[in-house]
Design a protein around this motif. Structure first.
Motif, PDB file in Angstrom:
ATOM      1  N   ALA A  48     -12.373  74.351  65.055  1.00  0.00           N
ATOM      2  CA  ALA A  48     -11.655  74.750  66.273  1.00  0.00           C
ATOM      3  C   ALA A  48     -12.632  75.271  67.323  1.00  0.00           C
ATOM      4  O   ALA A  48     -12.518  74.923  68.511  1.00  0.00           O
ATOM      5  N   ASP A  49     -13.592  76.074  66.915  1.00  0.00           N
ATOM      6  CA  ASP A  49     -14.596  76.584  67.861  1.00  0.00           C
ATOM      7  C   ASP A  49     -15.382  75.430  68.483  1.00  0.00           C
ATOM      8  O   ASP A  49     -15.628  75.412  69.688  1.00  0.00           O
ATOM      9  N   GLN A  50     -15.763  74.460  67.649  1.00  0.00           N
ATOM     10  CA  GLN A  50     -16.523  73.311  68.151  1.00  0.00           C
ATOM     11  C   GLN A  50     -15.685  72.500  69.143  1.00  0.00           C
ATOM     12  O   GLN A  50     -16.178  72.107  70.202  1.00  0.00           O
ATOM     13  N   ILE A  51     -14.427  72.264  68.805  1.00  0.00           N
ATOM     14  CA  ILE A  51     -13.554  71.506  69.708  1.00  0.00           C
ATOM     15  C   ILE A  51     -13.336  72.279  71.001  1.00  0.00           C
ATOM     16  O   ILE A  51     -13.277  71.690  72.082  1.00  0.00           O
ATOM     17  N   TYR A  52     -13.253  73.608  70.907  1.00  0.00           N
ATOM     18  CA  TYR A  52     -13.117  74.421  72.118  1.00  0.00           C
ATOM     19  C   TYR A  52     -14.338  74.221  73.017  1.00  0.00           C
ATOM     20  O   TYR A  52     -14.210  74.017  74.228  1.00  0.00           O
ATOM     21  N   LEU A  53     -15.516  74.251  72.437  1.00  0.00           N
ATOM     22  CA  LEU A  53     -16.735  74.032  73.211  1.00  0.00           C
ATOM     23  C   LEU A  53     -16.766  72.624  73.808  1.00  0.00           C
ATOM     24  O   LEU A  53     -17.208  72.433  74.943  1.00  0.00           O
ATOM     25  N   PHE A  63     -15.593  62.207  66.869  1.00  0.00           N
ATOM     26  CA  PHE A  63     -14.484  62.359  65.933  1.00  0.00           C
ATOM     27  C   PHE A  63     -14.505  61.281  64.850  1.00  0.00           C
ATOM     28  O   PHE A  63     -14.020  61.503  63.749  1.00  0.00           O
ATOM     29  N   ASP A  64     -15.066  60.110  65.159  1.00  0.00           N
ATOM     30  CA  ASP A  64     -15.132  59.034  64.166  1.00  0.00           C
ATOM     31  C   ASP A  64     -16.077  59.379  63.023  1.00  0.00           C
ATOM     32  O   ASP A  64     -15.926  58.871  61.914  1.00  0.00           O
ATOM     33  N   GLU A  65     -17.062  60.226  63.276  1.00  0.00           N
ATOM     34  CA  GLU A  65     -18.023  60.598  62.245  1.00  0.00           C
ATOM     35  C   GLU A  65     -17.668  61.912  61.549  1.00  0.00           C
ATOM     36  O   GLU A  65     -18.387  62.358  60.663  1.00  0.00           O
ATOM     37  N   LEU A  66     -16.563  62.507  61.926  1.00  0.00           N
ATOM     38  CA  LEU A  66     -16.142  63.787  61.358  1.00  0.00           C
ATOM     39  C   LEU A  66     -15.629  63.586  59.933  1.00  0.00           C
ATOM     40  O   LEU A  66     -14.742  62.766  59.690  1.00  0.00           O
ATOM     41  N   ASP A  67     -16.177  64.330  58.987  1.00  0.00           N
ATOM     42  CA  ASP A  67     -15.735  64.281  57.595  1.00  0.00           C
ATOM     43  C   ASP A  67     -14.511  65.178  57.451  1.00  0.00           C
ATOM     44  O   ASP A  67     -14.637  66.393  57.324  1.00  0.00           O
ATOM     45  N   LYS A  90      -5.420  69.184  74.008  1.00  0.00           N
ATOM     46  CA  LYS A  90      -5.507  67.725  74.143  1.00  0.00           C
ATOM     47  C   LYS A  90      -6.501  67.139  73.150  1.00  0.00           C
ATOM     48  O   LYS A  90      -6.253  66.101  72.533  1.00  0.00           O
ATOM     49  N   TRP A  91      -7.638  67.815  72.961  1.00  0.00           N
ATOM     50  CA  TRP A  91      -8.638  67.363  71.981  1.00  0.00           C
ATOM     51  C   TRP A  91      -8.075  67.477  70.573  1.00  0.00           C
ATOM     52  O   TRP A  91      -8.317  66.607  69.735  1.00  0.00           O
ATOM     53  N   VAL A  92      -7.329  68.529  70.301  1.00  0.00           N
ATOM     54  CA  VAL A  92      -6.732  68.715  68.970  1.00  0.00           C
ATOM     55  C   VAL A  92      -5.755  67.573  68.683  1.00  0.00           C
ATOM     56  O   VAL A  92      -5.744  67.031  67.577  1.00  0.00           O
ATOM     57  N   GLN A  93      -4.979  67.183  69.674  1.00  0.00           N
ATOM     58  CA  GLN A  93      -4.038  66.075  69.490  1.00  0.00           C
ATOM     59  C   GLN A  93      -4.766  64.780  69.147  1.00  0.00           C
ATOM     60  O   GLN A  93      -4.284  63.985  68.349  1.00  0.00           O
ATOM     61  N   LYS A  94      -5.936  64.566  69.746  1.00  0.00           N
ATOM     62  CA  LYS A  94      -6.724  63.379  69.431  1.00  0.00           C
ATOM     63  C   LYS A  94      -7.154  63.382  67.964  1.00  0.00           C
ATOM     64  O   LYS A  94      -7.216  62.337  67.328  1.00  0.00           O
ATOM     65  N   LEU A  95      -7.463  64.553  67.442  1.00  0.00           N
ATOM     66  CA  LEU A  95      -7.924  64.676  66.064  1.00  0.00           C
ATOM     67  C   LEU A  95      -6.778  64.525  65.080  1.00  0.00           C
ATOM     68  O   LEU A  95      -6.927  63.866  64.050  1.00  0.00           O
ATOM     69  N   CYS A  96      -5.659  65.147  65.397  1.00  0.00           N
ATOM     70  CA  CYS A  96      -4.534  65.182  64.458  1.00  0.00           C
ATOM     71  C   CYS A  96      -3.652  63.974  64.635  1.00  0.00           C
ATOM     72  O   CYS A  96      -2.870  63.593  63.891  1.00  0.00           O
TER      73      CYS A  96
END
Length: 96
Positions: A48-53, A63-67, A90-96
């Motif tokens: 979450a901190d990383q996505i906030y940054l 996000f494609d390389e995120l384990d 918005k970034w969180v929605q892309k991930l989830c």
């Protein structure tokens, strides 16, 4: 200061591991536990901190390389719900 994170950072190397500290507002300072004298974020809070940054334009994340096996998605959603910043969500929605 930019909505929580200041530009002041500190990098440390301890036992061959690199750590980065970024000063944040008190209302965003949660989700950490003390380990060997350091406050360490849970995997979900670290993400979450990383996505906030990323949402502030201060970091990049592929996000494609995120384990995704490294964190609990249900708990991550609870963590992310506590951060009310529209670009972050918005970034969180892309991930989830």
């Amino acid at each position: 200061m930019m909505n929580g994170f200041q530009y002041e950072t500190k990098n440390l190397e301890v036992s061959g591991k690199e750590f980065e500290y970024i000063h944040i507002r008190k209302d965003l300072f949660w989700g950490y536990e003390r380990q060997k004298g350091f406050l360490i974020a849970s995997p979900e809070k670290a993400l979450a901190d990383q996505i906030y940054l990323v949402s502030k334009g201060l970091r990049k994340l592929d996000f494609d390389e995120l384990d995704r096996s490294c964190f609990n998605l249900r708990y991550f959603k609870k963590v992310a719900a506590k951060i009310s910043y529209a670009p972050f969500q918005k970034w969180v929605q892309k991930l989830c």
